[in-house]
Design a protein around this motif. Structure first.
Motif, PDB file in Angstrom:
ATOM      1  N   LEU A  62       7.242   4.541  -7.159  1.00  0.00           N
ATOM      2  CA  LEU A  62       6.607   3.312  -6.703  1.00  0.00           C
ATOM      3  C   LEU A  62       7.029   3.033  -5.269  1.00  0.00           C
ATOM      4  CD1 LEU A  62       4.842   0.852  -7.501  1.00  0.00           C
ATOM      5  CD2 LEU A  62       6.983  -0.303  -8.129  1.00  0.00           C
ATOM      6  N   THR A  63       6.045   2.815  -4.398  1.00  0.00           N
ATOM      7  CA  THR A  63       6.305   2.652  -2.972  1.00  0.00           C
ATOM      8  C   THR A  63       5.575   1.413  -2.461  1.00  0.00           C
ATOM      9  OG1 THR A  63       6.454   5.062  -2.766  1.00  0.00           O
ATOM     10  CG2 THR A  63       6.186   3.824  -0.726  1.00  0.00           C
ATOM     11  N   VAL A  64       6.148   0.782  -1.457  1.00  0.00           N
ATOM     12  CA  VAL A  64       5.566  -0.436  -0.901  1.00  0.00           C
ATOM     13  C   VAL A  64       4.361  -0.084  -0.031  1.00  0.00           C
ATOM     14  CG1 VAL A  64       5.978  -2.541   0.411  1.00  0.00           C
ATOM     15  CG2 VAL A  64       7.838  -1.527  -0.920  1.00  0.00           C
ATOM     16  N   THR A  65       3.218   0.075  -0.668  1.00  0.00           N
ATOM     17  CA  THR A  65       1.940   0.312  -0.005  1.00  0.00           C
ATOM     18  C   THR A  65       0.905  -0.571  -0.691  1.00  0.00           C
ATOM     19  OG1 THR A  65       1.319   2.077  -1.542  1.00  0.00           O
ATOM     20  CG2 THR A  65       2.539   2.734   0.442  1.00  0.00           C
ATOM     21  N   ASP A  66      -0.314  -0.578  -0.167  1.00  0.00           N
ATOM     22  CA  ASP A  66      -1.364  -1.343  -0.838  1.00  0.00           C
ATOM     23  C   ASP A  66      -1.579  -0.845  -2.258  1.00  0.00           C
ATOM     24  OD1 ASP A  66      -1.712  -2.845   1.429  1.00  0.00           O
ATOM     25  OD2 ASP A  66      -3.454  -1.708   2.151  1.00  0.00           O
ATOM     26  N   MET A  67      -1.592   0.496  -2.418  1.00  0.00           N
ATOM     27  CA  MET A  67      -1.770   1.057  -3.755  1.00  0.00           C
ATOM     28  C   MET A  67      -0.587   0.713  -4.647  1.00  0.00           C
ATOM     29  SD  MET A  67      -2.374   5.058  -4.939  1.00  0.00           S
ATOM     30  CE  MET A  67      -3.747   5.287  -3.810  1.00  0.00           C
TER      31      MET A  67
END
Length: 252
Positions: free
Chosen positions: A189-194
């Motif tokens: 899990l990464t801090v992006t829009d997705m």
């Protein structure tokens, strides 16, 4: 870590999120960067401007990489503008809708697998002749820790990412003799829009940073974490590294 100074990188899906961070990091490390995007021309232009402000060359290229013809035109344009392609980062991706196999629309399956698996095959095939002419080539596949779990209700995404990892392992063996390294970076899990949409859908949180406290090292992974792993794989420090995978989940 030795920088890829003077090398040319093509990063797909580089207008936003993880792709943007990778493009900026490679430029920071000395590479010229071809910024591929699908729809958001303004975002891609901002990435190009940021790279040029570092004193590196950059140009934006619109292309939907799930089409072989579009990939061929993209590679031809990048090679014509920059004169070489040394690094390919297959980053462009789309999410699946989180449905069971029984409920998945065949069209969704095709779109997701085409984007995550066929597009990297197309682009790798197309850049290899250019890389074989260079002292060294690097292809990095951006996969996902989804391949560690193959969770329910995500078959299209799981299948696409598993296939791109199979491509990487095969390609690493085929192209080692030509000096081309092929490696995998698999974010969690990464801090992006997705990532924000995924956190809302699967964890029920309005703000992804609500998950910081329960995440490894007290924070959710960032695009810069992924970019750092890519930077290592394409650096001189990874000269003896191919066919390898970094799972970026904080050991969780």
């Amino acid at each position: 870590m030795s920088a890829p100074a003077g090398r040319v990188a093509l990063v797909t899906g580089a207008g936003r999120g993880i792709g943007r961070a990778i493009a900026l990091r490679l430029a920071q490390d000395g590479a010229d960067v071809a910024v591929n995007y699908r729809r958001d021309a303004d975002a891609a232009a901002k990435v190009v401007a940021a790279i040029e402000a570092m004193g590196r060359r950059a140009r934006a290229y619109p292309a939907s990489v799930d089409s072989f013809d579009a990939c061929a035109a993209l590679v031809e344009a990048v090679a014509a503008d920059f004169g070489a392609i040394d690094i390919l980062v297959n980053n462009a991706g789309i999410a699946s809708r989180g449905q069971s196999v029984a409920d998945t629309d065949p069209g969704e399956l095709e779109r997701v697998v085409r984007t995550h698996a066929l597009a990297p095959h197309y682009l790798s095939k197309l850049v290899i002749p250019w890389m074989r002419q260079r002292p060294r080539g690097d292809i990095v596949m951006i996969s996902s820790v989804a391949t560690l779990y193959h969770a329910a209700n995500g078959a299209p995404y799981n299948m696409g990412k598993a296939a791109v990892e199979a491509l990487a392992q095969t390609l690493a063996k085929e192209e080692r003799v030509h000096g081309i390294r092929v490696n995998i970076v698999a974010p969690g899990l990464t801090v992006t829009d997705m990532g924000k949409r995924l956190a809302m859908a699967t964890r029920g949180v309005a703000d992804i940073h609500e998950l910081d406290a329960q995440s490894p090292f007290g924070r959710v992974s960032t695009p810069e974490d992924v970019a750092a792993a890519v930077a290592f794989f394409v650096s001189a420090d990874a000269d003896y590294v191919t066919g390898q995978k970094i799972n970026l989940h904080g050991g969780g």
